[in-house]
Write a protein that holds these residues in place. Structure first.
Motif, PDB file in Angstrom:
ATOM      1  N   SER A  30      16.407  25.459 -29.226  1.00  0.00           N
ATOM      2  CA  SER A  30      15.571  25.464 -30.283  1.00  0.00           C
ATOM      3  C   SER A  30      16.222  25.396 -31.557  1.00  0.00           C
ATOM      4  N   ARG A  31      17.543  25.931 -31.519  1.00  0.00           N
ATOM      5  CA  ARG A  31      18.234  25.809 -32.969  1.00  0.00           C
ATOM      6  C   ARG A  31      18.508  24.473 -33.207  1.00  0.00           C
ATOM      7  N   TYR A  32      18.988  23.595 -32.433  1.00  0.00           N
ATOM      8  CA  TYR A  32      19.358  22.203 -32.632  1.00  0.00           C
ATOM      9  C   TYR A  32      17.801  21.291 -33.019  1.00  0.00           C
ATOM     10  N   ILE A  33      16.839  21.678 -32.269  1.00  0.00           N
ATOM     11  CA  ILE A  33      15.569  20.886 -32.631  1.00  0.00           C
ATOM     12  C   ILE A  33      15.329  21.361 -33.810  1.00  0.00           C
ATOM     13  N   PHE A  34      15.433  22.619 -34.495  1.00  0.00           N
ATOM     14  CA  PHE A  34      14.947  22.930 -35.767  1.00  0.00           C
ATOM     15  C   PHE A  34      15.707  22.292 -36.788  1.00  0.00           C
ATOM     16  N   GLY A  35      17.024  22.323 -36.489  1.00  0.00           N
ATOM     17  CA  GLY A  35      17.768  21.622 -37.516  1.00  0.00           C
ATOM     18  C   GLY A  35      17.503  20.194 -37.750  1.00  0.00           C
ATOM     19  N   ALA A  36      17.373  19.329 -36.503  1.00  0.00           N
ATOM     20  CA  ALA A  36      16.980  17.970 -36.450  1.00  0.00           C
ATOM     21  C   ALA A  36      15.615  17.770 -37.322  1.00  0.00           C
ATOM     22  N   TYR A  37      14.830  18.934 -36.885  1.00  0.00           N
ATOM     23  CA  TYR A  37      13.485  18.642 -37.713  1.00  0.00           C
ATOM     24  C   TYR A  37      13.401  18.914 -39.017  1.00  0.00           C
ATOM     25  N   ARG A  38      14.390  19.644 -39.501  1.00  0.00           N
ATOM     26  CA  ARG A  38      14.462  19.913 -41.047  1.00  0.00           C
ATOM     27  C   ARG A  38      15.071  18.687 -41.511  1.00  0.00           C
ATOM     28  N   ILE A  39      16.053  18.137 -40.977  1.00  0.00           N
ATOM     29  CA  ILE A  39      16.708  16.944 -41.572  1.00  0.00           C
ATOM     30  C   ILE A  39      15.981  15.782 -41.786  1.00  0.00           C
ATOM     31  N   ILE A  40      15.051  15.515 -40.658  1.00  0.00           N
ATOM     32  CA  ILE A  40      14.087  14.589 -40.753  1.00  0.00           C
ATOM     33  C   ILE A  40      12.887  14.858 -41.601  1.00  0.00           C
ATOM     34  N   CYS A  41      12.487  16.080 -41.909  1.00  0.00           N
ATOM     35  CA  CYS A  41      11.505  16.371 -42.822  1.00  0.00           C
ATOM     36  C   CYS A  41      12.193  16.074 -44.358  1.00  0.00           C
ATOM     37  N   ALA A  42      13.264  16.585 -44.407  1.00  0.00           N
ATOM     38  CA  ALA A  42      14.032  16.590 -45.737  1.00  0.00           C
ATOM     39  C   ALA A  42      14.299  14.950 -46.037  1.00  0.00           C
ATOM     40  N   LEU A  43      14.681  14.097 -45.143  1.00  0.00           N
ATOM     41  CA  LEU A  43      14.633  12.857 -45.496  1.00  0.00           C
ATOM     42  C   LEU A  43      13.364  12.184 -45.781  1.00  0.00           C
ATOM     43  N   VAL A  44      12.303  12.166 -44.902  1.00  0.00           N
ATOM     44  CA  VAL A  44      11.106  11.658 -45.234  1.00  0.00           C
ATOM     45  C   VAL A  44      10.682  12.265 -46.516  1.00  0.00           C
ATOM     46  N   ILE A  45      10.590  13.480 -47.020  1.00  0.00           N
ATOM     47  CA  ILE A  45      10.191  14.192 -48.225  1.00  0.00           C
ATOM     48  C   ILE A  45      11.006  13.586 -49.542  1.00  0.00           C
ATOM     49  N   LEU A  46      12.358  13.431 -49.270  1.00  0.00           N
ATOM     50  CA  LEU A  46      13.077  12.926 -50.408  1.00  0.00           C
ATOM     51  C   LEU A  46      12.895  11.588 -50.775  1.00  0.00           C
ATOM     52  N   THR A  47      12.723  10.639 -49.463  1.00  0.00           N
ATOM     53  CA  THR A  47      12.602   9.332 -49.637  1.00  0.00           C
ATOM     54  C   THR A  47      11.073   8.963 -50.354  1.00  0.00           C
ATOM     55  N   THR A  48      10.161   9.757 -50.147  1.00  0.00           N
ATOM     56  CA  THR A  48       8.748   9.899 -50.715  1.00  0.00           C
ATOM     57  C   THR A  48       9.200  10.125 -52.275  1.00  0.00           C
ATOM     58  N   LEU A  49       9.682  10.916 -52.541  1.00  0.00           N
ATOM     59  CA  LEU A  49       9.982  11.470 -53.904  1.00  0.00           C
ATOM     60  C   LEU A  49      10.541  10.427 -54.907  1.00  0.00           C
ATOM     61  N   ILE A  50      11.737   9.835 -54.210  1.00  0.00           N
ATOM     62  CA  ILE A  50      12.415   8.878 -55.084  1.00  0.00           C
ATOM     63  C   ILE A  50      11.741   7.658 -54.902  1.00  0.00           C
ATOM     64  N   TRP A  51      11.198   7.073 -53.923  1.00  0.00           N
ATOM     65  CA  TRP A  51      10.270   5.996 -54.007  1.00  0.00           C
ATOM     66  C   TRP A  51       9.248   6.131 -55.074  1.00  0.00           C
TER      67      TRP A  51
END
Length: 116
Positions: free
Chosen positions: A89-110
């Motif tokens: 779960s630790r690794y899944i949560f880390g990957a999940y947060r990275i994916i969420c951060a990338l999607v949110i950051l991409t949406t914000l910048i775009w």
């Protein structure tokens, strides 16, 4: 448990602030659509030509980003737990947060690029 911005209380306050901003923006856009029906392209581009509208839209996109970040963190901490997923779960949560951060950051910048 400690919240993403330091404490659960702080997270709660940020969620409420961003919800007020997003709700205000929704009311503004809804009012424009209802009061100016049928909406023309010229009116719409003219509305977004005003600096105050660009600033308010940018603020709303930023508020959406904060709201989404806190919301995805809450979902992740509720469902991606060792009790449900075991040690991985630790690794899944880390990957999940990275994916969420990338999607949110991409949406914000775009969005900011499109607005300005």
């Amino acid at each position: 448990m400690k919240g993403i911005l330091g404490s659960g209380t702080r997270d709660y306050i940020w969620i409420r602030i961003t919800a007020i901003i997003l709700g205000s923006y929704f009311i503004l856009i809804s009012s424009v659509l209802i009061l100016n029906s049928p909406l023309s392209f010229e009116y719409w581009t003219g509305l977004y030509g005003y600096t105050w509208m660009k600033v308010f839209t940018s603020l709303s996109v930023f508020a959406f980003s904060i709201h989404a970040w806190l919301g995805t963190w809450a979902v992740g901490t509720d469902y991606l737990t060792p009790l449900r997923l075991g040690e991985i779960s630790r690794y899944i949560f880390g990957a999940y947060r990275i994916i969420c951060a990338l999607v949110i950051l991409t949406t914000l910048i775009w969005s900011i690029i499109i607005i300005w």
